[in-house]
Design a protein around this motif. Structure first.
Motif, PDB file in Angstrom:
ATOM      1  N   ILE A 133       0.845  -1.196   0.000  1.00 45.73           N
ATOM      2  CA  ILE A 133       0.000   0.000   0.000  1.00 45.73           C
ATOM      3  C   ILE A 133       0.884   1.252   0.000  1.00 45.73           C
ATOM      4  CG2 ILE A 133      -1.689   1.330   1.346  1.00 45.73           C
ATOM      5  CD1 ILE A 133      -3.062  -1.135   0.493  1.00 45.73           C
ATOM      6  N   ASP A 134       1.950   1.192   0.785  1.00 44.16           N
ATOM      7  CA  ASP A 134       2.770   2.387   1.012  1.00 44.16           C
ATOM      8  C   ASP A 134       3.367   2.950  -0.284  1.00 44.16           C
ATOM      9  OD1 ASP A 134       3.539   4.030   3.256  1.00 44.16           O
ATOM     10  OD2 ASP A 134       5.604   3.474   2.826  1.00 44.16           O
ATOM     11  N   LEU A 150       0.814   5.108  -1.714  1.00 37.66           N
ATOM     12  CA  LEU A 150       0.591   6.353  -0.975  1.00 37.66           C
ATOM     13  C   LEU A 150       1.647   7.380  -1.381  1.00 37.66           C
ATOM     14  CD1 LEU A 150      -0.264   5.053   2.624  1.00 37.66           C
ATOM     15  CD2 LEU A 150      -1.708   5.187   0.594  1.00 37.66           C
ATOM     16  N   ILE A 151       2.867   6.912  -1.564  1.00 38.28           N
ATOM     17  CA  ILE A 151       3.930   7.813  -2.034  1.00 38.28           C
ATOM     18  C   ILE A 151       3.623   8.283  -3.455  1.00 38.28           C
ATOM     19  CG2 ILE A 151       6.393   7.985  -2.605  1.00 38.28           C
ATOM     20  CD1 ILE A 151       5.793   7.885   0.421  1.00 38.28           C
ATOM     21  N   MET A 192       0.708   8.509  -4.962  1.00 34.13           N
ATOM     22  CA  MET A 192      -0.448   9.414  -5.003  1.00 34.13           C
ATOM     23  C   MET A 192      -0.150  10.765  -4.365  1.00 34.13           C
ATOM     24  SD  MET A 192      -3.847   7.029  -4.520  1.00 34.13           S
ATOM     25  CE  MET A 192      -3.292   5.880  -3.258  1.00 34.13           C
ATOM     26  N   ARG A 234       4.241  14.853  -6.675  1.00 42.29           N
ATOM     27  CA  ARG A 234       3.780  16.029  -7.423  1.00 42.29           C
ATOM     28  C   ARG A 234       4.448  16.058  -8.772  1.00 42.29           C
ATOM     29  NH1 ARG A 234       0.195  15.294  -4.721  1.00 42.29           N
ATOM     30  NH2 ARG A 234      -0.012  15.964  -2.588  1.00 42.29           N
ATOM     31  N   TYR A 261      -1.248   7.836 -10.203  1.00 43.29           N
ATOM     32  CA  TYR A 261      -2.313   6.918  -9.796  1.00 43.29           C
ATOM     33  C   TYR A 261      -2.190   5.620 -10.571  1.00 43.29           C
ATOM     34  CZ  TYR A 261      -4.317  11.196  -7.897  1.00 43.29           C
ATOM     35  OH  TYR A 261      -4.510  12.360  -7.209  1.00 43.29           O
ATOM     36  N   TRP A 280      -3.789   2.603  -9.293  1.00 43.36           N
ATOM     37  CA  TRP A 280      -4.875   1.689  -8.948  1.00 43.36           C
ATOM     38  C   TRP A 280      -6.039   1.801  -9.919  1.00 43.36           C
ATOM     39  CZ3 TRP A 280      -5.256   2.572  -2.889  1.00 43.36           C
ATOM     40  CH2 TRP A 280      -4.125   1.998  -2.300  1.00 43.36           C
ATOM     41  N   PRO A 313     -10.317   0.304 -10.392  1.00 45.72           N
ATOM     42  CA  PRO A 313     -11.380  -0.199  -9.516  1.00 45.72           C
ATOM     43  C   PRO A 313     -11.129  -1.641  -9.080  1.00 45.72           C
ATOM     44  CG  PRO A 313     -12.330   1.114 -11.287  1.00 45.72           C
ATOM     45  CD  PRO A 313     -10.857   1.001 -11.589  1.00 45.72           C
ATOM     46  N   ILE A 343      -9.016  -2.160  -5.920  1.00 49.98           N
ATOM     47  CA  ILE A 343      -9.752  -1.998  -4.661  1.00 49.98           C
ATOM     48  C   ILE A 343     -10.598  -3.232  -4.374  1.00 49.98           C
ATOM     49  CG2 ILE A 343     -11.487  -0.579  -3.471  1.00 49.98           C
ATOM     50  CD1 ILE A 343      -8.873   0.904  -3.859  1.00 49.98           C
ATOM     51  N   TYR A 387       2.686   9.452   8.529  1.00 48.71           N
ATOM     52  CA  TYR A 387       2.566  10.628   7.671  1.00 48.71           C
ATOM     53  C   TYR A 387       1.712  11.723   8.305  1.00 48.71           C
ATOM     54  CZ  TYR A 387       4.357   7.087   4.544  1.00 48.71           C
ATOM     55  OH  TYR A 387       5.115   6.088   4.002  1.00 48.71           O
ATOM     56  N   ILE A 424      -7.492  13.472  -1.469  1.00 54.00           N
ATOM     57  CA  ILE A 424      -6.716  12.226  -1.521  1.00 54.00           C
ATOM     58  C   ILE A 424      -5.958  12.048  -0.205  1.00 54.00           C
ATOM     59  CG2 ILE A 424      -4.796  11.053  -2.683  1.00 54.00           C
ATOM     60  CD1 ILE A 424      -6.999  11.216  -4.632  1.00 54.00           C
ATOM     61  N   LEU A 446      -4.844   8.878   2.354  1.00 47.12           N
ATOM     62  CA  LEU A 446      -3.479   8.368   2.516  1.00 47.12           C
ATOM     63  C   LEU A 446      -3.171   8.214   4.009  1.00 47.12           C
ATOM     64  CD1 LEU A 446      -1.490  10.389  -0.189  1.00 47.12           C
ATOM     65  CD2 LEU A 446      -2.940   8.366  -0.446  1.00 47.12           C
ATOM     66  N   TRP A 475     -12.196   3.650   0.451  1.00 45.83           N
ATOM     67  CA  TRP A 475     -12.474   3.668  -0.980  1.00 45.83           C
ATOM     68  C   TRP A 475     -13.127   2.380  -1.446  1.00 45.83           C
ATOM     69  CZ3 TRP A 475      -7.239   5.958  -3.169  1.00 45.83           C
ATOM     70  CH2 TRP A 475      -7.165   7.304  -2.803  1.00 45.83           C
ATOM     71  N   SER A 476     -14.012   2.511  -2.406  1.00 45.35           N
ATOM     72  CA  SER A 476     -14.576   1.346  -3.081  1.00 45.35           C
ATOM     73  C   SER A 476     -14.118   1.404  -4.538  1.00 45.35           C
ATOM     74  CB  SER A 476     -16.098   1.355  -2.972  1.00 45.35           C
ATOM     75  OG  SER A 476     -16.632   2.336  -3.821  1.00 45.35           O
ATOM     76  N   PRO A 477     -14.345   0.313  -5.311  1.00 44.62           N
ATOM     77  CA  PRO A 477     -13.958   0.366  -6.729  1.00 44.62           C
ATOM     78  C   PRO A 477     -14.533   1.598  -7.431  1.00 44.62           C
ATOM     79  CG  PRO A 477     -14.480  -1.888  -6.136  1.00 44.62           C
ATOM     80  CD  PRO A 477     -14.812  -1.038  -4.923  1.00 44.62           C
ATOM     81  N   GLY A 478     -15.770   1.962  -7.074  1.00 48.12           N
ATOM     82  CA  GLY A 478     -16.388   3.126  -7.704  1.00 48.12           C
ATOM     83  C   GLY A 478     -15.650   4.428  -7.436  1.00 48.12           C
ATOM     84  N   ILE A 529     -12.468   4.853  -7.278  1.00 49.33           N
ATOM     85  CA  ILE A 529     -11.367   4.910  -8.248  1.00 49.33           C
ATOM     86  C   ILE A 529     -11.906   5.250  -9.640  1.00 49.33           C
ATOM     87  CG2 ILE A 529      -9.523   3.555  -9.341  1.00 49.33           C
ATOM     88  CD1 ILE A 529      -8.934   4.132  -6.431  1.00 49.33           C
ATOM     89  N   GLU A 530     -13.071   4.674  -9.974  1.00 47.05           N
ATOM     90  CA  GLU A 530     -13.648   4.964 -11.290  1.00 47.05           C
ATOM     91  C   GLU A 530     -13.992   6.451 -11.406  1.00 47.05           C
ATOM     92  OE1 GLU A 530     -17.465   3.193 -12.293  1.00 47.05           O
ATOM     93  OE2 GLU A 530     -16.950   3.154 -14.430  1.00 47.05           O
ATOM     94  N   ARG A 535     -10.307  13.114 -13.622  1.00 46.36           N
ATOM     95  CA  ARG A 535      -9.044  13.467 -14.297  1.00 46.36           C
ATOM     96  C   ARG A 535      -9.244  13.527 -15.816  1.00 46.36           C
ATOM     97  NH1 ARG A 535      -7.046   9.782 -10.362  1.00 46.36           N
ATOM     98  NH2 ARG A 535      -6.652   8.151 -11.877  1.00 46.36           N
TER      99      ARG A 535
END
Lengths: 354, 354
Positions: free
Chosen positions: A265-266, A269-270, A272, A275, A279, A281, A283, A286, B229, B265, B269, B281-284, B286-287, B293
């Protein structure tokens, strides 16, 4: 560094096979990604399990001095048997030729400098863009094949350091079977922690996305340091790596899985919080992560990790693999499940099989 | 603190309406979550936009001294019109009664202590568990209704501080319309940055999950400090809040959206790196994030943010709302889209309408 290295056999056509690996502690963030020198310098130590079924196969044959290198791409070769070669993508050809130049350059420091060309035919036993590190196995197979083709027998440490000079940091870890840490104290080669016979674990890759990722790992590495969480991640990583290592040495699967999933996961997180953000991931990622937590709630020890992509590697013990696979294939977003396990080191043999 | 406060009118039945809000800078992590005193003490300043359509409506009527409080739950009341009252869930009844006790206790510091009971009927104009802060609007409406029922006219600052004492930190921000920051310099009430007429923005809530979340916000707040974090987040938050505030004051929608999406976001994190981790989060989710974006890549200025849940608030300007809504409703995982916009402050009027 290899000034005294003598060739061990006659140059000639060879075929090498090298495994991919799944990182338990990720390589994420590096300096010298473009360097022509010894390859990328990671900001942290990484630790991986070498895979068995997911391999790259590479045949190398010598061509006369003055010849251009010939690069052929073979779509999913079956266990080293010959298969129709296809046109290789230009970027792949270019990166492969650059690495062959490095290997010729390296040979000038040995007792048998090589100035000829190579005919290379290579492919992966696994689908590309399936979240499996094809550059790790690919560059290790290429390095092993070309060096054997020139007549050299490399030690795993030499293979590791030379493969890494391709620019693929994770290739450094594919020089050994079992469980591997990179870099070691010297900073450029990987070292084995446990061999593949010590503990067999399974890696079920839930493939939820097969398209090419939108941001390359290389760009991800570059942006990593822009995350406000990169420094605290590094500060925490030594502890997490020790948890993984002592779980491996103590064969404590739950402690291992806990650290591996946290780390999987980590990385994201980095990514996401980089800058601009990255991204990876989808759907389906998850959905699989939730299913893995449900498996654990049902008493099945399974843990998820992801590389820089959407697909999820589910790590479990062999006795649970059937049940885990069944759960994964039933998920709507899972296109297929690749079943792999702890694998051995790269190997080569005489003759160009591809 | 309110020792000199005089009632402004006769006690009697009233109906109050209070807006929900969407945080642009999140309240995440707090001390004194259980405190009986002035409410939770946040680790950082938060900043929100007050909503218009998503409101709680609450009628309060006095009951004679010695009466038990009566709590009725009204399912999605239509704009304050009477509707059939239902049995309220026990946890809701208990939390509501505790807050009524606090308000009676508060009245003992005024010129008109109130010792009677209340008949409360309340509900939300939006579906529950839709990723909209119902405790923010709910406790503000309850506080406003009960205080008006006792005869008091609260200033927004007094309403903010009293609502927060319910234990819902985000309720502190629902005492004002427009754009609101909490806490102010004094540390317990929220303050308005811009009113609702200054800049109208839209909030389209893409509902991808309607079940109750598995980890409450309260538990998420508690665990937040366990994330490695959390400290670097706090260190970065002042800068991000200033970006939001100056974008609001300069009406710079892209600068606003950029900071808002980054922050949306970031809360997750922190949640995912808390120990034990919290996954909302759910799959949706992410969708929808990917679709937002893509909207931007297509030239439509839309930005996503999430509270502690799976649903996604898509912030855009009124002229783009139709196009954004069209894109969102077409997504497979979006059950419905709630369309809201910048709203005004809470209000009350005489008479129990529910």
């Amino acid at each position: 560094m290899n000034s005294a290295l003598e060739p061990a056999h006659e140059p000639g056509p060879v075929t090498a096979e090298a495994p991919s690996n799944i990182a338990f502690i990720k390589y994420w963030g590096a300096r010298d990604l473009e360097g022509d020198s010894e390859g990328p310098v990671p900001f942290n130590r990484s630790l991986s399990m070498t895979l068995d079924a997911c391999r790259s196969i590479c045949s190398a044959s010598p061509l006369p001095e003055g010849s251009d290198d010939e690069i052929h791409w073979v779509q999913e070769p079956a266990g080293g048997r010959s298969s129709a070669a296809e046109e290789a993508p230009p970027a792949f050809v270019e990166r492969t030729k650059r690495h062959l130049d490095r290997l010729r350059e390296w040979s000038r420091q040995t007792a048998a400098p090589y100035a000829g060309g190579f005919r290379i035919a290579t492919g992966n036993t696994f689908p590309s863009a399936a979240g499996i590190a094809s550059s790790a196995s690919g560059f290790t197979a290429l390095t092993l094949a070309a060096s054997a083709c020139m007549g050299f027998d490399l030690t795993p440490r030499m293979l590791s350091a030379l493969s890494r000079s391709s620019g693929s940091g994770s290739a450094a870890r594919s020089a050994w079977g079992g469980y591997v840490e990179w870099p070691d104290g010297d900073g450029n080669a990987a070292v084995q922690i446990l061999d593949e016979r010590a503990w067999e674990l399974c890696d079920l890759v839930a493939v939820v996305e097969t398209g090419a990722k939108k941001v390359s790992s290389r760009d991800g590495h570059r942006r990593a340091t822009s995350s406000p969480y990169f420094a605290p991640r590094l500060a925490a990583l030594d502890g997490r790596l020790e948890r993984v290592r002592s779980a491996l040495c103590g064969r404590d699967f739950e402690a291992l899985g806990d650290a591996v999933e946290e780390e999987g996961i980590d990385l994201h997180l980095i990514a996401m919080s980089s800058r601009p953000p990255v991204y990876y991931w989808s759907p389906g990622t998850i959905e699989v992560l939730a299913a893995v937590r449900e498996l654990r709630a049902d008493g099945v020890a399974a843990y998820a990790t992801m590389d820089a992509g959407a697909n999820v590697h589910v790590i479990c013990q062999p006795a649970d693999a059937g049940q885990v696979e069944e759960r994964l294939v039933a998920l709507g977003s899972v296109e297929r499940v690749l079943r792999d396990r702890t694998g051995g080191p790269p190997v080569w043999r005489g003759g160009a099989e591809l």
